[in-house]
Design a protein around this motif. Structure first.
Motif, PDB file in Angstrom:
ATOM      1  N   VAL A   1     -29.014 109.213 -47.917  1.00 18.22           N
ATOM      2  CA  VAL A   1     -28.603 110.405 -47.172  1.00 18.22           C
ATOM      3  C   VAL A   1     -27.298 110.131 -46.420  1.00 18.22           C
ATOM      4  N   THR A   2     -27.189 108.950 -45.807  1.00 22.15           N
ATOM      5  CA  THR A   2     -25.951 108.585 -45.114  1.00 22.15           C
ATOM      6  C   THR A   2     -24.770 108.591 -46.069  1.00 22.15           C
ATOM      7  N   GLY A   3     -24.967 108.027 -47.250  1.00 22.14           N
ATOM      8  CA  GLY A   3     -23.895 108.024 -48.247  1.00 22.14           C
ATOM      9  C   GLY A   3     -23.519 109.409 -48.722  1.00 22.14           C
ATOM     10  N   MET A   4     -24.512 110.270 -48.901  1.00 24.73           N
ATOM     11  CA  MET A   4     -24.228 111.655 -49.309  1.00 24.73           C
ATOM     12  C   MET A   4     -23.439 112.389 -48.238  1.00 24.73           C
ATOM     13  N   ILE A   5     -23.851 112.248 -46.981  1.00 30.94           N
ATOM     14  CA  ILE A   5     -23.123 112.897 -45.883  1.00 30.94           C
ATOM     15  C   ILE A   5     -21.702 112.355 -45.810  1.00 30.94           C
TER      16      ILE A   5
ATOM     17  N   SER B   1     -14.823 114.135 -48.619  1.00 28.00           N
ATOM     18  CA  SER B   1     -14.189 114.945 -49.660  1.00 28.00           C
ATOM     19  C   SER B   1     -13.715 116.291 -49.134  1.00 28.00           C
ATOM     20  N   LEU B   2     -14.304 116.731 -48.009  1.00 28.91           N
ATOM     21  CA  LEU B   2     -13.884 117.994 -47.400  1.00 28.91           C
ATOM     22  C   LEU B   2     -12.915 117.776 -46.234  1.00 28.91           C
ATOM     23  N   GLY B   3     -12.386 116.551 -46.131  1.00 25.37           N
ATOM     24  CA  GLY B   3     -11.307 116.282 -45.189  1.00 25.37           C
ATOM     25  C   GLY B   3     -11.715 116.107 -43.747  1.00 25.37           C
TER      26      GLY B   3
ATOM     27  N   LEU C   1     -22.232 126.011 -46.487  1.00 18.58           N
ATOM     28  CA  LEU C   1     -23.203 125.371 -47.364  1.00 18.58           C
ATOM     29  C   LEU C   1     -22.706 125.311 -48.807  1.00 18.58           C
ATOM     30  N   ALA C   2     -22.040 126.358 -49.273  1.00 19.02           N
ATOM     31  CA  ALA C   2     -21.548 126.358 -50.653  1.00 19.02           C
ATOM     32  C   ALA C   2     -20.536 125.244 -50.875  1.00 19.02           C
ATOM     33  N   ASP C   3     -19.670 124.998 -49.894  1.00 18.00           N
ATOM     34  CA  ASP C   3     -18.695 123.906 -50.019  1.00 18.00           C
ATOM     35  C   ASP C   3     -19.401 122.556 -50.058  1.00 18.00           C
ATOM     36  N   ALA C   4     -20.391 122.393 -49.198  1.00 13.37           N
ATOM     37  CA  ALA C   4     -21.132 121.133 -49.157  1.00 13.37           C
ATOM     38  C   ALA C   4     -21.892 120.898 -50.458  1.00 13.37           C
ATOM     39  N   ALA C   5     -22.482 121.965 -51.017  1.00 11.22           N
ATOM     40  CA  ALA C   5     -23.245 121.833 -52.260  1.00 11.22           C
ATOM     41  C   ALA C   5     -22.342 121.416 -53.416  1.00 11.22           C
ATOM     42  N   ARG C   6     -21.131 121.967 -53.467  1.00 13.27           N
ATOM     43  CA  ARG C   6     -20.188 121.539 -54.514  1.00 13.27           C
ATOM     44  C   ARG C   6     -19.794 120.085 -54.320  1.00 13.27           C
ATOM     45  N   ALA C   7     -19.599 119.678 -53.079  1.00 14.67           N
ATOM     46  CA  ALA C   7     -19.144 118.316 -52.809  1.00 14.67           C
ATOM     47  C   ALA C   7     -20.208 117.282 -53.141  1.00 14.67           C
ATOM     48  N   VAL C   8     -21.484 117.583 -52.854  1.00 18.55           N
ATOM     49  CA  VAL C   8     -22.521 116.581 -53.069  1.00 18.55           C
ATOM     50  C   VAL C   8     -22.670 116.237 -54.548  1.00 18.55           C
ATOM     51  N   GLU C   9     -22.232 117.126 -55.426  1.00 16.36           N
ATOM     52  CA  GLU C   9     -22.303 116.831 -56.853  1.00 16.36           C
ATOM     53  C   GLU C   9     -21.440 115.635 -57.225  1.00 16.36           C
ATOM     54  N   GLY C  10     -20.445 115.326 -56.394  1.00 21.52           N
ATOM     55  CA  GLY C  10     -19.569 114.192 -56.669  1.00 21.52           C
ATOM     56  C   GLY C  10     -20.090 112.864 -56.155  1.00 21.52           C
TER      57      GLY C  10
END
Length: 466
Positions: free
Chosen positions: A124-128, A134-136, A300-309
């Motif tokens: 979870v820490t790594g995902m956050i 990635s979102l600056g 949330l939509a931005d975060a959901a796209r980012a977590v895919e990476g």
């Protein structure tokens, strides 16, 4: 924070110490340390990476501690008889535990995000970390595992990020009770199950931690966490669950061998997500990360796209290699929940599982004996094979009331295939000899970085077979 002092880490190569040393060095502090693995010549690449960051390394013989102006950082497990600690006492050096230093940095941040729970903290820490980076948002991150997204040939041990002063993200540890030192703005409670302490102690520690936060993100798909959530202010609680009702819910899971698709469902929107890491447990981890990031104000939509990476962590269901039709996976599983989740993920696809589990100490083995045995009896398939070498032992006095042989005897009595092979190299060789095309070998355990070297050696040994 640095007050012009230098900092000396006793056990600087440890999974919790190394990232803190990296953070302080990255913030401009003078950092040095010692480690018994350095003295014994183990894991030289890790210490080369520390030297490349300007961190001075010394034998663990007291020679690195030369001034009362040094602050000495050591885990609570370091004995007072270690020469470094003897020298620090002689000079009157200030002393901090690893957790005290991390909590100081954490509590001083403008926004602090603390990740708690028996399992999944590092993921979870790594995902956050990845979403915010990635979102600056430039976070500072303290992780107990190497985050593959940030690892490079020049920085192979990326268990920390050094960002600005705005956001500090850290997993927090309940095993030594140090979770009580942290005052999070955003708290994540992933799950609660038996590991180092009794459930009664864990409920108190996790409940107190969650109650401090301005926003608490809680896994109500976990019965113990859901019970703790009942005592929290609903207006400042975000709930999540896999295939159950919650503020953030994962539905329609579609597992892949090393990935997973699901629908992220809220009261307002449904978003398709594909994680680049496998397993139902990682879907829960992703929901936890998304809830925490959303609490900082990120859509949330931005975060959901980012977590895919997010590409995962070292030693978290990491495919080390494949040879002669046999895959070798390195995994941090060491308590019943973690090991069970790994076995469930493997059993979602065909093939025998050949598991080597090295217990991470005699104490945890005693605490978890019944739960470990019950989990293995339930989760192992009839044609799987489990091998246990002796537990990790790195010196000091320890009670050996329960051994690997005891665990194996209990499992075998219930009809599952389990063997105690005391020597780890011999245990690994036995699995290599037994493996056939289509099998998956998984190496599990904690507190021993050389398990990754063992996994690599097993791939080589499989390739060398006739």
């Amino acid at each position: 924070m640095h007050n012009g002092k230098s900092h000396f880490f006793v056990g600087v190569g440890g999974s919790g110490m190394m990232p803190l040393a990296m953070i302080l060095a990255g913030q401009g502090a003078k950092v040095s340390g010692s480690d018994r693995s350095l003295d014994s010549g183990r894991l030289p690449t890790k210490f080369d990476a520390l030297k490349a960051l300007g961190i001075g390394l010394f034998p663990q013989d007291g020679s690195g501690i030369t001034s009362p102006d040094q602050t000495v950082i050591a885990s609570a497990a370091v004995e007072a008889t270690v020469p470094d600690m003897v020298r620090a006492a002689e000079l009157g050096c200030a002393r901090l535990t690893r957790a005290e230093l991390n909590a100081w940095l954490f509590n001083a941040a403008q926004i602090s995000i603390g990740i708690a729970g028996t399992s999944g903290k590092s993921t979870v820490t790594g995902m956050i970390a990845w979403i915010l980076h990635s979102l600056g948002r430039d976070p500072t991150v303290m992780n107990g595992a190497v985050m593959k997204n940030f690892a490079t040939p020049d920085a192979p041990f990326a268990s920390a990020l050094v960002g600005g002063n705005g956001i500090y993200v850290s997993e927090v540890d309940e095993s030594d009770g140090s979770i009580a030192l942290y005052s999070p703005h955003i708290a994540v409670l992933n799950n609660v199950s038996l590991d180092h302490k009794s459930l009664e102690e864990l409920r108190q520690l996790f409940g107190d931690f969650a109650a401090k936060a301005r926003t608490t993100v809680v896994n109500v798909g976990d019965a113990e966490s859901a019970a703790l959530a009942m005592a929290l202010d609903r207006s400042r609680t975000t709930t999540f669950a896999v295939e159950a009702d919650a503020d953030l819910s994962a539905r329609n899971l579609k597992p892949e061998a090393f990935a997973c698709r699901f629908d992220l469902v809220t009261s307002d929107v449904t978003l398709p997500v594909r994680l680049a890491v496998p397993g139902r447990h990682n879907v829960a981890n992703a929901l936890a990360a998304l809830g925490a990031v959303a609490a900082t104000g990120i859509p949330l939509a931005d975060a959901a796209r980012a977590v895919e990476g997010f590409t995962g962590l070292r030693r978290r269901f990491e495919l080390v290699g494949e040879a002669n039709g046999v895959a070798v996976i390195d995994d941090f599983g060491h308590n019943p929940d973690k090991i069970g989740a790994t076995l469930d993920t493997l059993h979602a696809f065909p093939g025998r599982v050949l598991a080597l589990f090295q217990p991470h100490g005699y104490g945890p083995l005693k605490v978890m004996r019944r739960e470990l045995v019950e989990m293995f009896v339930e989760k192992l398939a009839p044609d799987d094979l489990l091998v246990l070498p002796d537990p990790v032992y790195q010196g000091g006095t320890v009670s050996r009331d329960v051994t690997s042989a005891d665990i194996v005897a209990d499992i075998a009595a219930s009809g599952r295939a389990a063997r105690h092979i005391p020597d780890r190299a011999a245990a690994a060789a036995h699995l290599v000899a037994q493996a056939r095309p289509g099998d998956r070998i998984v190496i599990m355990g904690a507190r021993d970085d050389t398990l990754s070297l063992l996994a690599t050696q097993m791939v080589d040994d499989l390739a060398a077979r006739d």
